[in-house]
Design a protein around this motif. Sequence first.
Motif, short mmCIF file in Angstrom:
data_model
loop_
_atom_site.label_atom_id
_atom_site.label_comp_id
_atom_site.label_asym_id
_atom_site.label_seq_id
_atom_site.Cartn_x
_atom_site.Cartn_y
_atom_site.Cartn_z
N GLY A 227 0.77 -1.23 0.00
CA GLY A 227 0.00 0.00 0.00
C GLY A 227 0.80 1.28 0.00
O GLY A 227 0.43 2.25 -0.68
N THR A 228 1.89 1.33 0.77
CA THR A 228 2.66 2.57 0.85
C THR A 228 3.25 2.94 -0.50
O THR A 228 3.17 4.10 -0.94
N ASN A 229 3.85 1.98 -1.19
CA ASN A 229 4.41 2.28 -2.51
C ASN A 229 3.32 2.65 -3.51
O ASN A 229 3.52 3.55 -4.35
N LYS A 230 2.19 1.97 -3.45
CA LYS A 230 1.08 2.32 -4.34
C LYS A 230 0.60 3.74 -4.07
O LYS A 230 0.28 4.50 -5.00
N GLU A 231 0.54 4.12 -2.77
CA GLU A 231 0.10 5.46 -2.41
C GLU A 231 1.06 6.53 -2.93
O GLU A 231 0.64 7.55 -3.47
N ILE A 232 2.36 6.26 -2.78
CA ILE A 232 3.35 7.24 -3.26
C ILE A 232 3.31 7.33 -4.78
O ILE A 232 3.42 8.43 -5.36
N GLY A 233 3.14 6.20 -5.46
CA GLY A 233 2.99 6.23 -6.92
C GLY A 233 1.77 7.03 -7.33
O GLY A 233 1.80 7.78 -8.32
N GLY A 234 0.67 6.87 -6.58
CA GLY A 234 -0.54 7.63 -6.87
C GLY A 234 -0.35 9.12 -6.65
O GLY A 234 -0.89 9.95 -7.40
N ILE A 235 0.42 9.48 -5.63
CA ILE A 235 0.72 10.90 -5.37
C ILE A 235 1.54 11.48 -6.51
O ILE A 235 1.28 12.59 -6.99
N CYS A 236 2.54 10.72 -6.96
CA CYS A 236 3.35 11.19 -8.09
C CYS A 236 2.48 11.44 -9.33
O CYS A 236 2.66 12.43 -10.05
N ALA A 237 1.51 10.56 -9.56
CA ALA A 237 0.62 10.73 -10.70
C ALA A 237 -0.30 11.93 -10.51
O ALA A 237 -0.51 12.72 -11.43
N ALA A 238 -0.83 12.06 -9.29
CA ALA A 238 -1.74 13.18 -9.01
C ALA A 238 -1.04 14.53 -9.11
O ALA A 238 -1.67 15.55 -9.44
N MET A 239 0.26 14.56 -8.82
CA MET A 239 1.03 15.80 -8.94
C MET A 239 1.52 16.04 -10.36
O MET A 239 2.19 17.04 -10.64
N GLY A 240 1.20 15.13 -11.27
CA GLY A 240 1.61 15.27 -12.66
C GLY A 240 3.07 15.01 -12.89
O GLY A 240 3.64 15.42 -13.92
N ALA A 245 4.47 5.63 -11.68
CA ALA A 245 5.74 5.11 -11.16
C ALA A 245 6.32 6.12 -10.17
O ALA A 245 5.83 7.25 -10.04
N VAL A 246 7.37 5.71 -9.46
CA VAL A 246 8.12 6.62 -8.59
C VAL A 246 9.50 6.78 -9.21
O VAL A 246 10.15 5.79 -9.55
N THR A 247 9.94 8.03 -9.37
CA THR A 247 11.25 8.27 -9.99
C THR A 247 12.13 9.08 -9.06
O THR A 247 11.66 9.74 -8.13
N ALA A 248 13.43 9.03 -9.35
CA ALA A 248 14.40 9.80 -8.56
C ALA A 248 14.16 11.30 -8.69
O ALA A 248 14.51 12.07 -7.80
N PRO A 270 -1.71 15.87 -3.05
CA PRO A 270 -2.66 15.40 -4.05
C PRO A 270 -2.63 13.88 -4.14
O PRO A 270 -1.56 13.27 -4.14
N GLY A 271 -3.79 13.28 -4.18
CA GLY A 271 -3.87 11.83 -4.31
C GLY A 271 -3.69 11.05 -3.03
O GLY A 271 -3.77 9.82 -3.02
N LEU A 272 -3.43 11.75 -1.89
CA LEU A 272 -3.20 11.07 -0.61
C LEU A 272 -4.54 10.79 0.07
O LEU A 272 -5.35 11.70 0.28
N SER A 273 -4.75 9.54 0.45
CA SER A 273 -5.98 9.18 1.16
C SER A 273 -5.89 9.62 2.61
O SER A 273 -4.80 9.69 3.20
N ALA A 274 -7.03 9.94 3.19
CA ALA A 274 -7.07 10.37 4.60
C ALA A 274 -6.52 9.28 5.51
O ALA A 274 -5.86 9.56 6.52
N GLU A 275 -6.74 8.04 5.14
CA GLU A 275 -6.31 6.91 5.96
C GLU A 275 -4.80 6.85 6.13
O GLU A 275 -4.28 6.46 7.17
N ARG A 276 -4.05 7.29 5.09
CA ARG A 276 -2.59 7.17 5.12
C ARG A 276 -1.88 8.47 5.49
O ARG A 276 -0.65 8.51 5.50
N ARG A 277 -2.63 9.53 5.78
CA ARG A 277 -2.00 10.80 6.12
C ARG A 277 -1.06 10.67 7.31
O ARG A 277 0.02 11.27 7.33
N SER A 278 -1.44 9.91 8.30
CA SER A 278 -0.66 9.83 9.54
C SER A 278 0.63 9.04 9.39
O SER A 278 1.51 9.10 10.26
#
Length: 511
Positions: A227-240, A245-248, A270-278
Motif C-alpha cells: 500500500g505505501t508504494n502504491k500510495e506514493i505512486g498515486g501521489i506522483c501521478a496526481a502531482m503530474g 511510477a516513482v522516480t528519482a 494530491p492523491g493522498l488518502s485520509a487513511e494514510r496521512r498519519s
Amino acid sequence: MDALARAGSLSTPLRDGDMLAAIDLGSNSFHMVVAAYTLGQLRIVDRLREPVRMAVGLDARGGLDRAVRDRALACLARFGQRIRDIPPQRVRALATNTVRLMAAPQSFLVPAETALGHGIEVISGREEARLIYLGVAHAQPPKPGSLRLVIDIGGGSTECIIGRGFQTIERESLQVGCIATTRRFFGDGRLSPKKWREAVIEVGAEFQQFANAYRALGWSEAIGASGTNKEIGGICAAMGLTKGAVTAAALPRVRDRLLEAGRIDAIDLPGLSAERRSTIAGGVLVLEAAFDALGLERMAVSKAAMREGVLYDMLGRGSGHDPREASILALTQRYGIDEGQAARVEGTAMRLFEQAAPAWKLDPDDLLMLAWGARLHELGLAIAHSQYQVHGAYVIEHSDIAGFSRQEQQFLAALVRTHRRKIPKSAFDALPDRLLPSARRTAALLRIAALLHRSRDSEEIPRLDLLVDGPRMVLGLDRRWLHNRPLLRADLEGEPPQIAALGVQLEIATT
C-alpha cells in the motif's frame, strides 16, 4: 513405495473448484484474498482489507494496546465468517513484523486464532520477502533470465528482494516501516527539513548493510509492492510528475511538498488518502533512503503483495511443488547429512505413521513434518557428535529456511531435539497449544524409527506392527530378528521411561 511417494499418497492435492484463502496480518492493515482453483489456475473471487494498524499499538516493551488488540480480533472474526466453509488445509494466515516483535505473541495469537477459526503462523522477515516476491512475479511475470528488484514498505518493516523468474536470489528485511519510521522520527507530529535529513541518513545506514552487494548483482527493473508504494505512486501521478511510477526526480518533489505542511496532521498531498496521512511521512522517508542507497532511478508499482504470494505458495504445496522440499534438500547437502541413514529412518517413520495416523488423528501436515524431521535428525553431527540433537534443533529453529513459518521450524526443531536421549520438559514450549498433541506423537514415531536404525544396518525390518490406543503404543517386532540384535533389545527395554516424557506408554511385543 518409497517414503516420498508414501507421503504424497497421503497428501490432499488441489481439485478443480477448490477455494483457497490467504490472510496477511500486516503491521498496518489486515488483508484477505479468496481464490478459486480453476483449470490449474487461481481466480480471485474476493478481497477484504481493514486498516487495523497493529504497529501503532505496540509499545517499547513488546506489549499490545488493548484497543488495537480488540480491533484486530474483531477484524479477524469478520474474516473468519467469510471463510468458515473453506477447509483448514486451504487457508493460510500469516503474521508479520508486529507479532514478531511482541514480548508474548501467544497472548495475542491464541484469541486471534479463536476469532479467525484457523491457525495463524508467524513468519520471519526473509520468508515474508520470499512471499512478496512470489506474489509480484505472478502478477507481473518477469522477463526471462533478467533480474528484478522488489521493495515492499510495510507498517513495521521493509523488505528488499532480488530475484530471477519466480525464485529469489537475495532477501533482506529491515525494521523501517511507514508506521515505525513515522513514530520514530516524527512522534511529536512536527516535520522539518533538518529532522528529515538526519532521519534519511539514519535509515539509509540500514540499507547500506546490503546496498553494495545488491548493486553489484544488479537488476533490470525495480518494482514497489504494498500500500505505501502504491500510495506514493498515486501521489506522483496526481502531482503530474509520472504516470504512476516513482522516480528519482519525482520523489524529492513529493518530499518537499510534504515538508511544507510542517506537521503530520496538516499534510495535504494530491492523491493522498485520509487513511494514510498519519503514516505517509515515514513511507516517503524510507523510500527516499532506499533510492539513495540503491541508486534507483525509477520504480514501477505492483498491485500484488504478500497475500498473493501466499496463494501461489499454497498452489505449489497442493500441486506437488512444495518449496519446502527444496529447502530440506539444501539443508541435507549443506550439512553433509548421511542420506542413506536418513532415508532408512524416514521409511520406518512412514510405516509407523500409516499405522498410527487414524487413531491419533494425525494429518498430512504431520506426515510431512515427520518425513522432514527424519531427513534432518542427524543435522547436528556436522557440528559435534556430543549432544548433536541439541545442535541440530538450534540450527533448524534459528535459521532462515525458505517456505517455513516459525511454528513449522519450531515443530521440526522439537522433533530433532527429542529423537534421542533425555527429553527436556521445555522441548515443546515454543509451540502453540493446538500443535502440541501432534508434535509429541510425531516425535514419538521419529524417536522409535531412529532407535530401530541406530546400528545403521541397511537390512529391512521384517516385522513392524504398531497399535495405538490413546497414549498406549504397542510395537510389534519379530522375536528372532530382535534376539540377534542385543544392543537394540537393550535400547528398547530402556525406552519406555524415556518416551513417557512425550505422553506415550510404550510396550514391546515379539512373536
